[in-house]
Design a protein around this motif. Structure first.
Motif, PDB file in Angstrom:
ATOM      1  N   SER A  44     -38.131 -35.056 -37.723  1.00 51.50           N
ATOM      2  CA  SER A  44     -39.099 -35.111 -36.612  1.00 51.50           C
ATOM      3  C   SER A  44     -40.478 -35.534 -37.118  1.00 51.50           C
ATOM      4  O   SER A  44     -41.169 -36.332 -36.482  1.00 51.50           O
ATOM      5  N   SER A  45     -40.871 -35.006 -38.278  1.00 47.78           N
ATOM      6  CA  SER A  45     -42.169 -35.345 -38.865  1.00 47.78           C
ATOM      7  C   SER A  45     -42.226 -36.819 -39.258  1.00 47.78           C
ATOM      8  O   SER A  45     -43.218 -37.512 -38.996  1.00 47.78           O
ATOM      9  N   HIS A  48     -42.488 -38.967 -36.190  1.00 48.84           N
ATOM     10  CA  HIS A  48     -43.849 -38.912 -35.640  1.00 48.84           C
ATOM     11  C   HIS A  48     -44.769 -39.859 -36.410  1.00 48.84           C
ATOM     12  O   HIS A  48     -45.585 -40.596 -35.820  1.00 48.84           O
ATOM     13  N   GLU A  51     -43.960 -43.519 -35.477  1.00 50.04           N
ATOM     14  CA  GLU A  51     -44.418 -43.851 -34.120  1.00 50.04           C
ATOM     15  C   GLU A  51     -45.933 -43.988 -34.080  1.00 50.04           C
ATOM     16  O   GLU A  51     -46.468 -44.835 -33.354  1.00 50.04           O
ATOM     17  N   THR A  52     -46.626 -43.164 -34.864  1.00 50.09           N
ATOM     18  CA  THR A  52     -48.088 -43.265 -34.955  1.00 50.09           C
ATOM     19  C   THR A  52     -48.482 -44.601 -35.571  1.00 50.09           C
ATOM     20  O   THR A  52     -49.397 -45.281 -35.090  1.00 50.09           O
TER      21      THR A  52
END
Length: 410
Positions: A44-45, A48, A51-52
């Motif tokens: 998940s990290s 993220h 996507e950033t």
């Protein structure tokens, strides 16, 4: 799925034992998969962060195209894995809670609510079976870790000895692989085809795209043998025929840029392109065939209206094919590829499909077999079992070879 297990009267203990066994089998493979996969929080990290990075307006600049491709693929891969892991957890929790409740029903002295017992048992069994199926499928995907396994692939089906019967056999394999690609949620497209004189095809080329497409199909490479009562034989005699299957990864420019093939090792010819197309098709020789003289490998491309474009595509395909064979045969350099290496790569008879006098499909490598010939030819779960058996056989073979080298002190 196995038959619904009923928790009634004297069969309660047997039914619970069956459910415990099913859930234990599913959770055992699930645990093994989790041990070889990054934790969900870490995935998940990472997702993220990717996507950033991709949300930055400058990220999509043309100068950053190579990084665009990497990040886009990673986002798709991690998103898929995150959803899968969340579903595994949900199924495991549902099955475990349902089994705990059934244990309470079993140990209780009170009279059972038969409808509640049946619904709970059905939920336990359904969740456990789904977890088992998904865990087994993911376990197979972990075996697809080769350098090109995540690439799309081209399947080339070619009629062998057998005349009209062989052309019909190619048609049967075309249907089998097309259906199997759809079953695996891959996209499939016919790139080229050459019709048989009476029925079927002399050859068909398919482009298959999806997660780990090349890794999944690469074990299908080789000669496939069919034995049946031929509908094209006037005496309806049993006939044996062959078809060749070649599987090649579709690689990016980045993967093949280091491959350099001297001009003197190439034989390039042109041809008229068949089929529908623009005004040049069938009038001008826009099709290109390139033969790699040392290995005997030959590829062609007739897809584009421009001879130059077809030549470039054919050259890229040849380079990808040479890289794949070098990786298969564990060669250090494509210059080591000669005709005998190519023969070893795809000339072997890998699977028999016998329809008469008995029904059996048997893989000559993994020894996996089934009497469900129709199921295999329909391209569904039965063919998936053959692919899975080959992947596990390959892993065992590689582990054995590694142990032998370590024992020998290499």
């Amino acid at each position: 799925a196995s038959p619904l297990i009923r928790l009634h009267a004297t069969s309660k203990e047997t039914d619970l034992t069956s459910l415990r066994k099913l859930l234990t089998q599913a959770t055992s493979i699930h645990d093994k998969n989790l041990a070889s996969t990054p934790p969900l929080a870490q995935i998940s990290s990472r997702l993220h962060d990717l996507e950033t990075e991709s949300s930055d307006p400058t990220f999509w600049d043309s100068s950053n195209s190579a990084r665009n491709d990497v990040v886009t693929k990673d986002i798709a891969r991690y998103s898929r894995l995150k959803l899968e892991m969340e579903l595994w957890d949900q199924l495991r929790n549902d099955a475990t809670e349902a089994l705990d409740l059934l244990e309470e029903f079993h140990n209780s002295n009170e009279e059972d609510d038969e409808e509640m017992v049946a619904l709970t048992q059905e939920e336990c069994q359904s969740s456990a079976e789904q977890l088992l199926q998904l865990s087994q499928k993911y376990e197979l995907s972990t075996l697809l870790s080769g350098p090109y396994d995540d690439s799309p692939c081209r399947l080339l089906l070619t009629a062998g000895a057998g005349g009209t019967e062989a052309c019909d056999w190619v048609n049967m394999l075309y249907r089998m692989y097309s259906r199997h690609a759809s079953y695996m949620d891959y996209t499939v497209k016919v790139v080229d085809e050459s019709a048989g004189d009476v029925v079927g095809y002399k050859s068909v080329e398919l482009l298959i795209d999806g997660p780990q497409a090349y890794g999944w199909f690469k074990g299908e490479k080789g000669a496939h043998r069919l034995v049946r009562l031929s509908p094209f034989n006037a005496n309806n005699k049993r006939q044996t025929t062959f078809a060749g299957v070649d599987v090649v990864p579709v690689l990016d420019e980045e993967d093949i840029k280091m491959v350099d093939i001297p001009e003197k090792e190439l034989e390039i010819t042109t041809m008229r392109s068949g089929g529908k197309g623009g005004q040049n098709v069938n009038k001008v020789e826009t099709g290109v065939r390139i033969k790699h003289i040392p290995s005997g490998l030959a590829v062609k491309c007739t897809e584009e209206r421009s001879q130059l474009m077809n030549k470039q595509i054919a050259m890229n395909r040849l380079k990808a094919q040479l890289l794949a064979i070098a990786q298969e045969q564990r060669l250090q350099d494509i210059n080591a590829i000669r005709g005998d290496v190519v023969e070893a790569s795809w000339g072997a008879q890998i699977r028999n499909y016998v329809m008469q006098p008995y029904k059996m499909v048997k893989d000559g490598r993994s020894e996996w077999e089934t009497s469900d010939v129709d199921g295999v030819l329909d391209g569904g779960a039965a063919l998936e079992e053959f692919v899975g058996a080959w992947l596990r056989w390959m892993r065992a073979k590689e582990e054995k070879e590694r142990e032998e080298l370590e024992t020998a002190g290499y």
